[in-house]
Scaffold this active site. Structure first.
Site, PDB file in Angstrom:
ATOM      1  N   ARG A 299      -5.518 -23.786   0.826  1.00  0.00           N
ATOM      2  CA  ARG A 299      -4.688 -23.976   2.019  1.00  0.00           C
ATOM      3  C   ARG A 299      -5.264 -25.009   2.985  1.00  0.00           C
ATOM      4  NH1 ARG A 299      -2.537 -17.693   2.886  1.00  0.00           N
ATOM      5  NH2 ARG A 299      -0.767 -17.947   1.465  1.00  0.00           N
TER       6      ARG A 299
ATOM      7  N   ASP B 125      -4.383 -15.468   7.160  1.00  0.00           N
ATOM      8  CA  ASP B 125      -3.142 -16.000   6.602  1.00  0.00           C
ATOM      9  C   ASP B 125      -2.383 -16.891   7.584  1.00  0.00           C
ATOM     10  OD1 ASP B 125      -3.348 -14.868   4.059  1.00  0.00           O
ATOM     11  OD2 ASP B 125      -2.481 -12.978   4.734  1.00  0.00           O
TER      12      ASP B 125
ATOM     13  N   GLN C 160      -8.678  -7.270   0.487  1.00  0.00           N
ATOM     14  CA  GLN C 160      -8.245  -6.984  -0.882  1.00  0.00           C
ATOM     15  C   GLN C 160      -9.378  -6.366  -1.700  1.00  0.00           C
ATOM     16  OE1 GLN C 160      -6.709 -10.624  -2.494  1.00  0.00           O
ATOM     17  NE2 GLN C 160      -4.973 -10.711  -1.084  1.00  0.00           N
TER      18      GLN C 160
ATOM     19  N   ARG D 133       3.324 -19.788   2.508  1.00  0.00           N
ATOM     20  CA  ARG D 133       2.904 -20.081   3.882  1.00  0.00           C
ATOM     21  C   ARG D 133       2.769 -21.586   4.128  1.00  0.00           C
ATOM     22  NH1 ARG D 133       2.537 -15.078   5.673  1.00  0.00           N
ATOM     23  NH2 ARG D 133       1.531 -13.511   4.358  1.00  0.00           N
TER      24      ARG D 133
ATOM     25  N   ARG E  51       0.819  -1.211   0.000  1.00  0.00           N
ATOM     26  CA  ARG E  51       0.000   0.000   0.000  1.00  0.00           C
ATOM     27  C   ARG E  51       0.852   1.259   0.000  1.00  0.00           C
ATOM     28  NH1 ARG E  51      -2.694  -4.201   1.987  1.00  0.00           N
ATOM     29  NH2 ARG E  51      -4.994  -4.271   2.022  1.00  0.00           N
TER      30      ARG E  51
END
Length: 453
Positions: free
Chosen positions: A358, A327, A176, A403, A33
């Site tokens: 995930r 996350d 997002q 991740r 950002r």
């Protein structure tokens, strides 16, 4: 293949106590950002502590393609000479956002109300991720997007020549999507209003206010209502990027499960919309404390101390906490494997459409390492075996997901047998110093395609 080269198989071996200070990189969300808003204002924005992972470097390159002057001065210090709100130039080449869903979606929003066109692509993982969740609300401004079936990249976005302000309710919690709509609203006349029924990370709102935008947030019965007045003259800023709580999650979680560990992670951003993991770990009985709490650049910051916690208990994670730690669920599931009893995670459908699915990736890998996992469309349950009882010994697929790769490497530090990943290359997208940082603490990490020693 990893996102930027040949696969890098890696193995994590059971290790002794992790000790020392873990200086994790700058916050990825704030780094993206900072570059984008710096490019949308007049004057020179100075950024210190920028995360120099591949995802953020791809965003820096994209801002150059849109006409901003972006300069790396070394040591995490960068400057951005912006082109003003609505001043983006049409890129001469395709914009490659690599592995970054955050980067591509925010950049699409930023250019959506400029009278230009741009074509976006990414690696195999990013090109398989849904973009309609962003392009559908951008269409309301008058933007048009043309991509592959299912709203996937490569995709050409044609900015609105005469944008109109928008009122939009975000259908599922997504920082997002919210941020893309707000960035598009910057160059639309009048007021753009975004409503989110569940709070998500608010870095965009905080930074817009810091850059001089007229933005207000009100909590109503309908949710958080964010009102942005369009076409402001944004003012260049000096931004000190706090350290990334999502990166801090890895040394913190490792310290909790490796016997004898005591790790300090200084200067971590503790924005309430990002700190859900640490609250959850403490609910599980983790020895995790905040030291030297302070405010830096409008964001709450503290030093985190994590110590080995042999008596972790499984819990049901509150569903309304999901957006503040979305996350971190992969590495939380690793900690859950070393807890006693079930850790229940619900309301996490978003995990199905991250860099990988995930839930499926972690469930498959955990099962291969001897852990019982149940899962459904938006939930999963990990049945922990308690300290010292996790077998390990498997090779896990990372699915081009940083991740996932890091989570299984953390698992290997405390399992009975080593744990491997087929490709640790994607780790560089968000945490380029993961290997040396963890090794300095005492971890035993080996790149399997290179000689050790």
């Amino acid at each position: 293949m990893s996102s930027h080269g040949a696969p890098i198989p890696m193995t994590s071996r059971p290790c002794g106590p992790l000790k020392g200070e873990a200086r994790v990189p700058g916050d990825k969300s704030i780094s993206h950002r900072s570059l984008i808003l710096g490019a949308m204002c007049i004057g020179e924005t100075e950024i210190t502590g920028l995360l120099e992972g591949q995802d953020v470097l791809d965003t820096a390159r994209a801002m150059r393609a849109f006409g901003a002057e972006v300069t790396d001065h070394g040591g995490g210090t960068w400057t951005v000479s912006g082109v003003g709100t609505g001043g983006f130039a049409e890129p001469e080449q395709v914009i490659d956002c690599g592995n970054s869903g955050t980067g591509v979606r925010l950049i699409m929003g930023a250019m959506a109300t400029c009278d230009i066109s741009a074509t976006f692509t990414g690696d195999a993982s990013l090109n398989g991720r849904p973009m309609a969740r962003v392009t559908d609300p951008l269409d309301l401004f008058g933007t048009r997007a043309y991509g592959r079936s299912g709203g996937r990249l490569p995709m050409t976005v044609v900015g609105a020549a005469d944008p109109v302000p928008v009122e939009y309710t975000v259908p599922v919690p997504s920082a997002q999507v919210k941020s893309a709509v707000l960035l598009a609203g910057l160059n639309a006349p009048g007021q753009t209003v975004v409503t989110e029924t569940e709070a998500t990370r608010d870095h965009t709102e905080r930074m817009l206010a810091g850059f001089g935008a007229e933005i207000a947030t009100e909590v109503t019965d309908a949710g958080r209502v964010i009102t942005l007045t369009g076409q402001p003259e944004l003012k260049a800023q000096k931004i000190a990027v706090p350290r990334d709580p999502s990166s801090a999650a890895f040394p913190v979680c490792a310290a909790l499960i490796v016997p004898g560990s005591d790790v300090l992670v200084p200067g971590i951003g503790l924005n309430p919309t990002r700190a859900g993991l640490f609250t959850t770990l403490r609910d599980m009985g983790a020895d995790l404390s905040y030291e030297n709490e302070r405010i830096e650049g409008g964001e709450p910051v503290a030093d985190l101390r994590a110590r080995f916690s042999p008596d972790l208990k499984g819990i049901e994670v509150p569903e309304d906490r999901a957006a503040s730690m979305i996350d971190e669920y992969p590495v939380l599931s690793v900690v859950a494997a070393f807890a006693s009893g079930e850790t229940v995670m619900r309301g996490v459908r978003e995990l199905r459409v991250k860099e990988s699915d995930r839930i499926d990736a972690m469930a498959t890998g955990l099962r291969a390492n001897g852990i019982t996992v149940e899962d459904g469309p938006d939930w999963w349950i990990v049945t922990g075996l308690g300290h010292g009882n996790v077998p390990g010994g498997a090779v896990c697929a990372s699915h081009l997901d940083h991740r996932i790769a890091m989570s299984f490497l953390i698992l290997g530090m405390a399992a009975t047998k080593p744990v491997s990943v087929d490709d640790g290359g994607p780790i560089a997208t968000s945490f380029p110093v993961f290997e040396p940082l963890m090794t300095d603490l005492g971890a035993q990490l080996v790149r399997d395609n290179q000689p050790s020693g």
